[in-house]
Motif scaffolding. Structure first.
Motif, PDB file in Angstrom:
ATOM      1  N   GLY A  96      -0.729   6.608  22.126  1.00 23.20           N
ATOM      2  CA  GLY A  96      -0.149   7.119  22.678  1.00 23.20           C
ATOM      3  C   GLY A  96       1.012   5.880  21.993  1.00 23.20           C
ATOM      4  O   GLY A  96       2.583   6.203  21.562  1.00 23.20           O
ATOM      5  N   LEU A  97       0.591   5.206  20.813  1.00 25.13           N
ATOM      6  CA  LEU A  97       1.643   4.350  20.112  1.00 25.13           C
ATOM      7  C   LEU A  97       1.440   4.064  18.582  1.00 25.13           C
ATOM      8  O   LEU A  97       1.008   3.607  17.946  1.00 25.13           O
ATOM      9  CB  LEU A  97       0.549   2.503  19.953  1.00 25.13           C
ATOM     10  N   THR A  98       2.025   5.804  18.831  1.00 23.24           N
ATOM     11  CA  THR A  98       2.376   5.655  17.524  1.00 23.24           C
ATOM     12  C   THR A  98       4.004   4.479  16.670  1.00 23.24           C
ATOM     13  O   THR A  98       4.698   5.969  16.483  1.00 23.24           O
ATOM     14  CB  THR A  98       3.037   7.511  17.071  1.00 23.24           C
ATOM     15  N   CYS A  99       3.650   3.662  16.310  1.00 19.65           N
ATOM     16  CA  CYS A  99       4.669   3.105  16.090  1.00 19.65           C
ATOM     17  C   CYS A  99       4.771   2.260  15.222  1.00 19.65           C
ATOM     18  O   CYS A  99       3.144   1.760  15.135  1.00 19.65           O
ATOM     19  CB  CYS A  99       5.356   2.208  17.406  1.00 19.65           C
ATOM     20  N   PRO A 100       5.322   1.539  14.433  1.00 18.28           N
ATOM     21  CA  PRO A 100       4.717   0.322  12.665  1.00 18.28           C
ATOM     22  C   PRO A 100       5.197  -0.836  13.443  1.00 18.28           C
ATOM     23  O   PRO A 100       4.913  -1.694  12.862  1.00 18.28           O
ATOM     24  CB  PRO A 100       6.521   0.580  11.941  1.00 18.28           C
ATOM     25  N   ILE A 101       5.633  -1.235  14.982  1.00 20.63           N
ATOM     26  CA  ILE A 101       5.673  -2.797  15.262  1.00 20.63           C
ATOM     27  C   ILE A 101       5.347  -2.383  16.695  1.00 20.63           C
ATOM     28  O   ILE A 101       5.090  -1.862  17.739  1.00 20.63           O
ATOM     29  CB  ILE A 101       7.146  -3.077  15.290  1.00 20.63           C
TER      30      ILE A 101
ATOM     31  N   TYR B 115       7.211  -3.292  10.035  1.00 17.06           N
ATOM     32  CA  TYR B 115       6.200  -2.771   9.886  1.00 17.06           C
ATOM     33  C   TYR B 115       4.474  -4.242  10.559  1.00 17.06           C
ATOM     34  O   TYR B 115       4.827  -5.121   9.843  1.00 17.06           O
ATOM     35  CB  TYR B 115       5.064  -2.334   9.280  1.00 17.06           C
ATOM     36  N   SER B 116       4.251  -4.132  11.468  1.00 21.18           N
ATOM     37  CA  SER B 116       3.063  -5.559  12.477  1.00 21.18           C
ATOM     38  C   SER B 116       2.664  -5.327  13.164  1.00 21.18           C
ATOM     39  O   SER B 116       3.488  -4.189  14.334  1.00 21.18           O
ATOM     40  CB  SER B 116       4.066  -6.348  12.076  1.00 21.18           C
ATOM     41  N   ILE B 117       1.739  -5.692  14.143  1.00 20.73           N
ATOM     42  CA  ILE B 117       0.940  -5.854  14.913  1.00 20.73           C
ATOM     43  C   ILE B 117       1.446  -7.517  15.232  1.00 20.73           C
ATOM     44  O   ILE B 117       0.606  -8.126  14.643  1.00 20.73           O
ATOM     45  CB  ILE B 117      -0.885  -5.582  15.220  1.00 20.73           C
ATOM     46  N   MET B 118       2.338  -7.835  16.497  1.00 20.73           N
ATOM     47  CA  MET B 118       2.122  -9.183  16.831  1.00 20.73           C
ATOM     48  C   MET B 118       1.010  -9.743  17.345  1.00 20.73           C
ATOM     49  O   MET B 118       1.050  -8.576  19.200  1.00 20.73           O
ATOM     50  CB  MET B 118       3.189  -9.029  16.927  1.00 20.73           C
TER      51      MET B 118
END
Length: 177
Positions: free
Chosen positions: A96-101, A138-141
């Protein structure tokens, strides 16, 4: 050990207030109360800005509750998600995580972190490509304190660190390509 989470929250404050619009961001932590606390820290960061700067962006229509922060003028939203307590929840949460960050705090302690991460990645990848085309961040932190590598969560986090690209100052001299 000092400032990991706060550094990410400072970046997210800048992103949500000044760097983009129409963007969703997910906060996750090993425990839902800790994710809520990060939401409170984010709100504190916003309120520490000078009033004249806050007034440019903030509005009465903004949302500020424990599981959602929204800047109405810019249509930026932070969704604060509970940690998964089962394999099924982990897979559903990730999908469910359709997010750019995405912000994973205390990732080495997040139950079923490999399932959450691997199920979230395809949707994040699509969202990040769209953000890139729109010149949006956009990122995965990921922030964490170390966990024992004899736990599934600690081992997965350690493997991600070992397999990731190591930072070099020369990167600043390279083109994006």
């Amino acid at each position: 050990q000092v400032g990991k989470t706060q550094g990410v929250l400072a970046d997210i404050t800048w992103v949500t207030m000044f760097a983009t619009n129409n963007t969703d961001i997910i906060f996750m932590n090993k425990q839902f109360p800790d994710a809520i606390e990060n939401g409170k820290r984010y709100e504190t960061n916003r309120m520490l800005l000078p009033k004249w700067l806050r007034d440019i962006v903030l509005d009465r229509e903004d949302t500020n509750n424990q599981d959602k922060k929204r800047i109405a003028k810019l249509k930026n939203t932070i969704l604060i998600k509970p940690a998964a307590t089962s394999v099924d929840q982990a897979e559903k949460l990730g999908r469910g995580l359709t997010c750019p960050i995405l912000f994973f705090d205390e990732f080495a302690f997040l139950k079923h972190n490999s399932l959450v991460f691997n199920s979230a990645f395809p949707a994040w990848n699509t969202a990040s490509e769209n953000a890139k085309r729109n010149n949006s961040p956009y990122s995965i932190m990921v922030t964490t304190t170390p966990n024992n590598i004899d736990t599934a969560e600690g081992e997965y986090c350690h493997r991600i660190l070992d397999e990731s690209c190591k930072f070099q100052f020369e990167f600043y001299d390279y083109s994006e390509k």
